[in-house]
Every structure is written in C-alpha cells, then in structure tokens.
Design a protein around this motif. Structure first.
Motif, short mmCIF file in Angstrom:
data_model
loop_
_atom_site.label_atom_id
_atom_site.label_comp_id
_atom_site.label_asym_id
_atom_site.label_seq_id
_atom_site.Cartn_x
_atom_site.Cartn_y
_atom_site.Cartn_z
N ILE A 174 0.82 -1.21 0.00
CA ILE A 174 0.00 0.00 0.00
C ILE A 174 0.86 1.26 0.00
CG2 ILE A 174 -0.25 0.12 2.52
CD1 ILE A 174 -3.22 0.93 1.97
N ASP A 175 2.04 1.19 0.62
CA ASP A 175 2.92 2.37 0.62
C ASP A 175 3.37 2.74 -0.78
OD1 ASP A 175 2.72 2.57 3.34
OD2 ASP A 175 4.59 1.50 3.77
N TYR A 176 3.56 1.72 -1.61
CA TYR A 176 3.97 1.93 -3.00
C TYR A 176 2.87 2.64 -3.78
CZ TYR A 176 6.07 0.71 -7.55
OH TYR A 176 6.63 0.75 -8.81
N LEU A 177 1.62 2.20 -3.56
CA LEU A 177 0.48 2.84 -4.22
C LEU A 177 0.30 4.26 -3.71
CD1 LEU A 177 -2.00 2.78 -6.07
CD2 LEU A 177 -3.29 1.73 -4.18
N LEU A 178 0.42 4.44 -2.41
CA LEU A 178 0.28 5.78 -1.82
C LEU A 178 1.33 6.75 -2.36
CD1 LEU A 178 -0.45 4.91 1.93
CD2 LEU A 178 -2.07 5.81 0.26
#
Length: 327
Positions: A174-178
């Motif tokens: 999710i950090d990558y998407l954020l």
C-alpha cells in the motif's frame, strides 16, 4: 430441495423488502461508506442462478437487452473475466444449464468462451452480447446535485485499489500505491479511494483517510444500487486509477473517463478451506491477468487526460461495444 421451496414461497415478501431497501439505500449519502458497506441480508434467493442477484447487474442488463432479462430463466456473467474460464457456469448441473433461456455477457470474446464450453456439454445456447453493463444504469444523483458535488470536489482522481472477496484476500504494498498517488495528486483537487466492503472491514479505509483522501464505496454486493453508484462515482471523476486489471477499467472508458493503470504486484491469499473450484479459477484468471498486464500497461500505464483509439480498441475486445443508446 426444502430450502429452494422455502425460498420460492418467501420470494414475494423478500422482493418487497428488497425494493424497500433499494429505495432506502439509494438515498444514503454517497460518501457514507460505513452505512453503504452494510446491506440487510434479506435479498430474495433466486433458486437457480444466484449470480444474477448481485451488484444491480440484472437491472442494467434488462435495460441494455432488446429481449429484457428474467433472473429465473436467464443468466449473466457478473464481472469481467479475462481468461477463457467459465467458472460461474461450472458449478451448475447440466439439466439446469439446459433450462437457461439466454446467456448474457459483455463481449464477443466472452460469448465465444461461453459457447465453446457449453457446446462441449451438448448444449446449443442463445448468448447475447450487451457491452459494458454500467451503460444500462443511471446515476443516483439529480443533475443539480451532481453539479453541486462537482463544484465541491473540483478535479477528481478516483482510485480503485485491488479488492478482496469473501473467500480471498488480495494484498499489495500500500505504501507503493500511496507514493504514486502523492506524486500525481497536485494535478487534482480531490482524491477519492473506492474500496470494496471486505477491504473496509479489514481497516484499509483508515490508512487512506490518514493521507487526507476521501474514502467511498460502490456499496454492498447485494445492494441493487451498486452499479448505479459506481457509475455516479466514475462520472464525478476526472480520471480513474487502479493497480490491477478489473471491470473498472472498461467501465471508466465506457463513461469517457481516462484511466491510469499503475502496475503493481498483487498477492492472492485464500481464506479457509472448501474453495477448490474458486482456487482453480483464480489461478487461471490471475495467470491470464499477468499475461495481459503488460498489454494494458502499454496503453494505460501513464497518467493522461485523454482516451486514445488504441485504448478503446483494447477495452472493446473484453467489455464489448462502447456505443450504447443508454449512455
């Protein structure tokens, strides 16, 4: 058999309750994802073909088909399938399959997959192509309210993260998407994150809200307003974005909203036992998605405010004709 008889007897009452709930949930605030992610479990159980019940697809297909749609004797594919799998039919007995009057699906590609599989069963079906189901819906808000919400939100990026289901959990970094959303958010006034009810239950909403994004949902899978709510959200957007291949891509293009495919590794984990058939289907489907991911990335892998002819051609192969009088 007893349960099916009870369902048939209860159907008229359940139908009335369902229509009431449809009316009630249509009026819930579009941004109240907590209320919208729950739906009373009183939806009438259709004795033969349960996939006809969900998402409001039946109503949409009825509007798109010149023959109408009867959920008791017709059948529809509930979502986009990229592989040649017909998993949703595989669990239905041959005698029930022979009772189906018409099969409905998105595109000629899916029609060929269905016909090929049924012919092997000795069944010569009538299969109808209707294009993107979402074109058979109407937005939930009045024109005046849509204008008001658009003024409030401004330019909108609507994000569809990969979602989980009752029997599986789709995970991604999710950090990558954020970080990717943060890179492009300066081009928009509002960021909406559209989450599935199972991801809301898993706590994803709070993660996105901490970033200052607004969380929305299409609703519960049994809410007849699901597809119409999805159309409303897409029509409020300027651009849509997702990190997986899914129905939302074709629906966005069908509604003339550019889509940005942010290619990301999605890990599927099955929850519990007893889903051997689903496991086999998901494995086949995920393998096909991985094969197609580069094809879609080539056409949708960068942020753009325009839709290209190549994108339309790719979408029409899987979602069907985008021209519709209900558009």
């Amino acid at each position: 058999m007893f349960l099916k008889i009870v369902n048939l007897l209860f159907f008229p009452v359940a139908y009335v309750i369902c229509r009431y709930n449809e009316y009630k949930y249509r009026r819930i605030d579009l941004f109240d994802y907590i209320k919208l992610s729950h739906f009373p479990n009183v939806y009438p159980r259709i004795p033969l073909f349960t996939l006809n019940e969900g998402y409001g697809n039946a109503k949409a297909v009825r509007n798109l088909s010149p023959y109408g749609f009867n959920p008791f004797i017709d059948y529809l594919e509930h979502g986009m399938i990229f592989s040649e799998s017909v998993n949703s039919l595989d669990g239905i007995s041959v005698w029930k399959l022979k009772m189906i009057r018409r099969y409905y699906t998105f595109s000629e590609y899916r029609k060929e997959c269905i016909l090929k599989w049924l012919l092997k069963k000795g069944i010569e079906p009538t299969c109808i192509v209707v294009g993107p189901y979402i074109l058979g819906t109407k937005i939930l808000l009045s024109d005046e309210k849509m204008k008001g919400v658009r003024r409030q939100l401004g330019k909108v990026l609507l994000v569809f993260p990969a979602h989980s289901l009752k029997y599986l959990k789709n995970e991604y970094k999710i950090d990558y998407l954020l970080s990717e959303i943060e890179k492009i958010k300066f081009q928009f006034d509002s960021i909406l994150i559209c989450l599935h009810l199972y991801d809301i239950q898993s706590g994803y909403a709070q993660i996105y809200e901490k970033q200052g994004y607004k969380v929305v949902t299409n609703g519960h899978t049994e809410d007849p307003n699901f597809l119409a709510r999805q159309r409303t959200l897409i029509e409020l957007s300027t651009v849509t974005m997702g990190n997986s291949l899914g129905t939302h891509i074709g629906y966005s293009i069908a509604l003339k909203r550019p889509h940005y495919y942010f290619k990301q590794t999605i890990t599927t984990k099955f929850l519990g036992d007893g889903h051997t058939n689903k496991l086999e289907y998901e494995s086949i489907e995920n393998e096909k998605k991985e094969e197609l991911s580069q094809v879609f990335f080539k056409e949708f892998g960068h942020l753009s405010f325009k839709i290209t002819k190549r994108q339309i051609d790719l979408v029409e192969r899987y979602w069907g004709n985008l021209d519709c009088n209900n558009n």
